[in-house]
Motif scaffolding. Sequence first.
Motif, short mmCIF file in Angstrom:
data_model
loop_
_atom_site.label_atom_id
_atom_site.label_comp_id
_atom_site.label_asym_id
_atom_site.label_seq_id
_atom_site.Cartn_x
_atom_site.Cartn_y
_atom_site.Cartn_z
N TYR A 117 -24.82 -29.44 45.27
CA TYR A 117 -25.72 -30.09 44.15
C TYR A 117 -26.33 -31.53 44.87
CZ TYR A 117 -23.49 -27.01 41.09
OH TYR A 117 -23.25 -25.68 40.56
N ASN A 130 -23.92 -40.47 36.41
CA ASN A 130 -24.70 -39.46 35.88
C ASN A 130 -26.20 -39.63 36.26
OD1 ASN A 130 -26.85 -38.48 33.88
ND2 ASN A 130 -25.07 -37.31 33.10
N VAL A 131 -27.05 -38.74 36.44
CA VAL A 131 -28.60 -39.24 37.03
C VAL A 131 -29.09 -40.03 35.87
CG1 VAL A 131 -29.44 -36.90 36.00
CG2 VAL A 131 -30.53 -38.22 37.94
N ARG A 150 -37.26 -36.55 43.44
CA ARG A 150 -36.89 -35.80 42.52
C ARG A 150 -36.22 -36.32 41.19
NH1 ARG A 150 -34.26 -30.44 45.00
NH2 ARG A 150 -34.49 -29.81 43.00
N GLN A 206 -23.47 -33.73 40.28
CA GLN A 206 -23.85 -32.36 40.22
C GLN A 206 -24.83 -32.07 39.29
OE1 GLN A 206 -20.44 -29.69 39.58
NE2 GLN A 206 -19.76 -30.37 41.83
N PHE A 207 -26.04 -32.86 39.69
CA PHE A 207 -27.61 -32.59 38.87
C PHE A 207 -28.29 -31.64 40.00
CE2 PHE A 207 -30.36 -35.86 40.63
CZ PHE A 207 -29.32 -36.75 41.08
N ASN A 208 -29.21 -30.96 39.67
CA ASN A 208 -29.88 -30.18 40.63
C ASN A 208 -29.37 -29.35 41.55
OD1 ASN A 208 -32.21 -31.82 39.60
ND2 ASN A 208 -32.91 -32.66 41.21
N GLU A 209 -29.13 -28.08 41.44
CA GLU A 209 -28.31 -27.23 42.19
C GLU A 209 -29.47 -27.06 43.53
OE1 GLU A 209 -26.49 -23.49 40.54
OE2 GLU A 209 -28.31 -22.88 41.63
N ARG A 211 -29.49 -24.69 46.98
CA ARG A 211 -28.94 -23.54 47.78
C ARG A 211 -29.26 -23.65 49.19
NH1 ARG A 211 -31.98 -19.54 44.89
NH2 ARG A 211 -33.03 -21.17 44.48
N THR A 257 -13.79 -25.64 42.01
CA THR A 257 -14.54 -24.06 42.00
C THR A 257 -15.63 -24.04 43.24
OG1 THR A 257 -14.62 -24.42 39.66
CG2 THR A 257 -15.78 -22.78 40.21
N ILE A 258 -14.91 -23.04 43.86
CA ILE A 258 -15.88 -22.32 45.21
C ILE A 258 -16.86 -21.68 44.54
CG2 ILE A 258 -15.96 -21.72 47.42
CD1 ILE A 258 -14.03 -24.18 47.49
N ALA A 259 -18.24 -22.27 44.40
CA ALA A 259 -19.23 -21.12 44.07
C ALA A 259 -19.61 -20.29 44.94
CB ALA A 259 -20.55 -21.98 43.62
N VAL A 260 -19.46 -19.05 44.53
CA VAL A 260 -19.80 -17.94 45.26
C VAL A 260 -21.53 -17.94 45.41
CG1 VAL A 260 -20.16 -15.27 45.48
CG2 VAL A 260 -17.87 -16.38 44.76
N PRO A 261 -22.07 -17.86 46.61
CA PRO A 261 -23.49 -17.69 46.65
C PRO A 261 -24.14 -16.58 45.98
CG PRO A 261 -22.60 -17.87 48.74
CD PRO A 261 -21.40 -17.75 47.87
N LEU B 175 -20.69 -19.65 38.60
CA LEU B 175 -20.56 -19.86 39.89
C LEU B 175 -19.78 -18.98 40.66
CD1 LEU B 175 -19.85 -23.49 39.44
CD2 LEU B 175 -22.10 -22.71 39.76
N VAL B 176 -18.88 -18.12 40.10
CA VAL B 176 -18.04 -17.10 40.86
C VAL B 176 -18.22 -15.60 40.35
CG1 VAL B 176 -15.70 -16.42 41.34
CG2 VAL B 176 -16.21 -18.79 41.08
N PRO B 179 -22.56 -14.35 40.34
CA PRO B 179 -23.17 -14.21 41.63
C PRO B 179 -22.71 -12.88 42.38
CG PRO B 179 -22.43 -16.45 41.62
CD PRO B 179 -21.91 -15.78 40.07
N THR B 305 -28.37 -30.82 34.73
CA THR B 305 -28.08 -29.80 35.52
C THR B 305 -28.56 -28.44 35.17
OG1 THR B 305 -25.99 -30.95 36.35
CG2 THR B 305 -26.09 -28.75 36.68
N HIS B 308 -32.29 -28.20 35.19
CA HIS B 308 -32.49 -27.92 36.41
C HIS B 308 -32.56 -26.24 36.85
CE1 HIS B 308 -32.13 -27.39 40.85
NE2 HIS B 308 -33.42 -27.72 40.96
#
Lengths: 267, 452
Positions: A117, A130-131, A150, A206-209, A211, A257-261, B175-176, B179, B305, B308
């Motif tokens: 992010y 926060n933004v 941005r 954590q704004f604007n994801e 990748r 939390t590990i985000a899965v892509p 997120l998990v 995806p 978030t 976006h």
Amino acid sequence: MKRVLAVALVLVALAAAGCGMSGRESILDKDELVIGVRTDLPSVGFRAGGKFDGFDVDVARYVAGRLGKEVSFLGVLAADREKVLTQGRADLVVATFTIDQDRKQRVLFAGPYHVSYQDILTRRDDTISNVRDLKGRKICEVQGANAAKRVVEERGVAAQVVPFPDYKRCLAALKDRQVDAVTTNDVILAGLAAEDGSGLRLANAQFNEQRSGIGMAKGDVAGCEAVNRAITDMYQSGTAKKLLDKWFGKSGLDLSTIAVPQFEGCS
Amino acid sequence: MTMVQVRPAPAPARRSVPGRIRVISGITVASLALLFAALAVGSSSARDGLRVIGRDAGPQVVASAGLYLALSDMDAQVANLLVIGRDYGPRRAEALKQYDARRVEAHRALLEAFELSGDNEAERQTVRSVLDGLGRYERLAGQALLLNDQANHAAGPPPDDVVRTYRTATDLMRLVLLPQAYNLTLESGTIVRRTYDEKALMVPLVRVAVAVAGLVALGCLIWLQVFLARRFRRVFGPALMAATVTTAVAMIFGVNVLSQDERALRTAKSDGFDSVLTLARARAISNSMQGDQSRYLLDKERADTYEHTYLDKSLSVVYYEAGNLSTYHQQVSSGTTGGLGMLGPELVGRDGAKVMRAYQDFQRADAAFRRLVTDGRANEAVAERLGRTMTAFGSYDQALQSMAKSHEQVFERAIGTGENALDNLWRLMPFAIGAIGLLVIAGVWPRLKEYR
């Protein structure tokens, strides 16, 4: 009989395939891959004692290993990433290369291999969380990066943008209270904060994801699919979590939390 | 001993007529065997392609896309329930009902995806991991809903503890779990592309091999007849002539069926599967966009978030050059598309125009909804979210679905045609092989008998 015929046909087919592909080589046909990585981002992609190291570098090694290829690294800066691919100087680019629709017209993206992010780095005593809190505050903008823009344009937050040539000077200005915040990709900020060591605070806003993908030459669909499978392995085997813990475990980055892509798709 | 054998060996074959008949017949039978072997290899290759694309990967796309939609909608319904609060009674009951229905769908789709993943270990592990996560999600969502009921708040954002619990749940989902479901769909696309590329190379080559083997067999049959006609002063050998005609017919039929299958595979992939996959992905992403609307309303701290991610997803579905959401809204309502983004190439013809109109409607509704939120009119924003934006999304999704339906039909028809052609071929081939064998024997045996 059938088997002999099938074998003969497969041989002919392979020969034909070899001829057909000769114009555009897939990374799968190579023994060694040249992978572009950053040299200027602590913990992410940097050079220490002539050796490349960092999260991106470990990911690059893992992917090349899963594909069964040798690796040699090529140091790249943000502005070189597309060029080294289109000029054929690198086979892959693993360099916090954010996937966007505009870039996709010129490069093929495997992955993403990591979802991060845009985040905010402040002094420890500051309350920015926060933004929106950046309104009226001074934020640093590194030339060539669009993160600060941005905040103002995309998020519509009226922050004062102060330009600096690189992150090092940005951080110095933050500590000197010339600016109140540095904003960019969270892993870059986490790496900078860890290297700095003076207790700067990551807001985890954590704004604007963002990748981060693995850049490749356009057209190598089979290669891109193979890289995606390697990335799937990296997450399923727990290697991704291990690497994130290794490089960012103590940096203040939220790794609960590990985000899965979610893959971009290769075609 | 060896010296003795070497010298006289070829002599009898050259001299005796029955020996030569046997040799020519042998070559003829061998070339016929080659013909049918090539036909068998080609058919099994084509059948394998049709099976992988039509019966494994195709249904897997539908199952995994169904899984994504069910999961994504579960999370959207939880978000809706949390913003509804104590007001809007019937809406609440409806959202609860839909949440339960989606949960059942998700479980079914998981089972189906697991069955279809066969021996693909990575796919199986993905399905298992989603199954594990889904249990955890349901527990977290249940907690959030319970806290929400206890808070008994007015329509709009719920109290902080509810938001915090929901955050853990939605993070797990978005997120998990989602995806992984999405990547499962993409993996099916990979399998189809690989299979298709392999078959698109293999089947035409085998077709040429069948034609060559067939011509060789025909040549041998003619050679045999010419030899017999000269030796035995007979102009016609009816049995061998019938064998020749049958071989010719079998060859032409075989080549024809293989090229029909080649076309079937191409149609199934290019006109059917590719679009089905793209539309499944677009539907999945669009569904999570409407979830982002509810989440944007629900979680003030993360509103940026979610706005976006909404923009990011919009850009990937239909691309316009836009640095922020309001510019994007303007660009969409201007109407012209540059053909970029996932849906770009699909937005053609009458169906495409319909999808585009529905998408514009949905984005217009989104703009109105966001204006209410930024003006602080939470109650009206909830009504708008559950009213106009939901309806607009419904008709957009419907349009996507009916477009996908027509591609699905093309896909299924092509696979069916290909399989039928093979079935017909192999219903007749055993008879052809038997008949040709008997006819060759009937043509050659009486001549050999004359030498006994």
